[in-house]
Design a protein around this motif. Structure first.
Motif: not given
Length: 76
Positions: A49-52, A58-59, A64-65
């Protein structure tokens, strides 16, 4: 050395979970207490969960969405 054993066991737990074994079956297969396997599964879920979460963060930062804001009927 101790951390290596834990990580190796968790890799094996992950593999056996992917093969649809229960925690009891995994414990028997690895010669570990079921409580140890249960803790491993909990830790693996938390890490996943932390990885996702970190990846999505980050994405979003990279692109910058901004996520849309919704009210009851439409995007605001």
């Amino acid at each position: 050395m101790h951390n290596f054993k834990i990580e190796e066991r968790r890799r094996r737990v992950t593999s056996l979970l992917a093969q649809s074994l229960t925690e009891s079956e995994i414990a028997q297969e690895l010669g570990a207490d079921q409580s140890t396997i249960s803790r491993d599964v909990k830790t693996l879920k938390e890490l996943s969960q932390q990885f996702v979460y970190d990846l999505a963060k980050e994405l979003l930062a990279f692109k910058k969405i901004e996520l849309p804001v919704y009210d009851d009927t439409h995007i605001v």
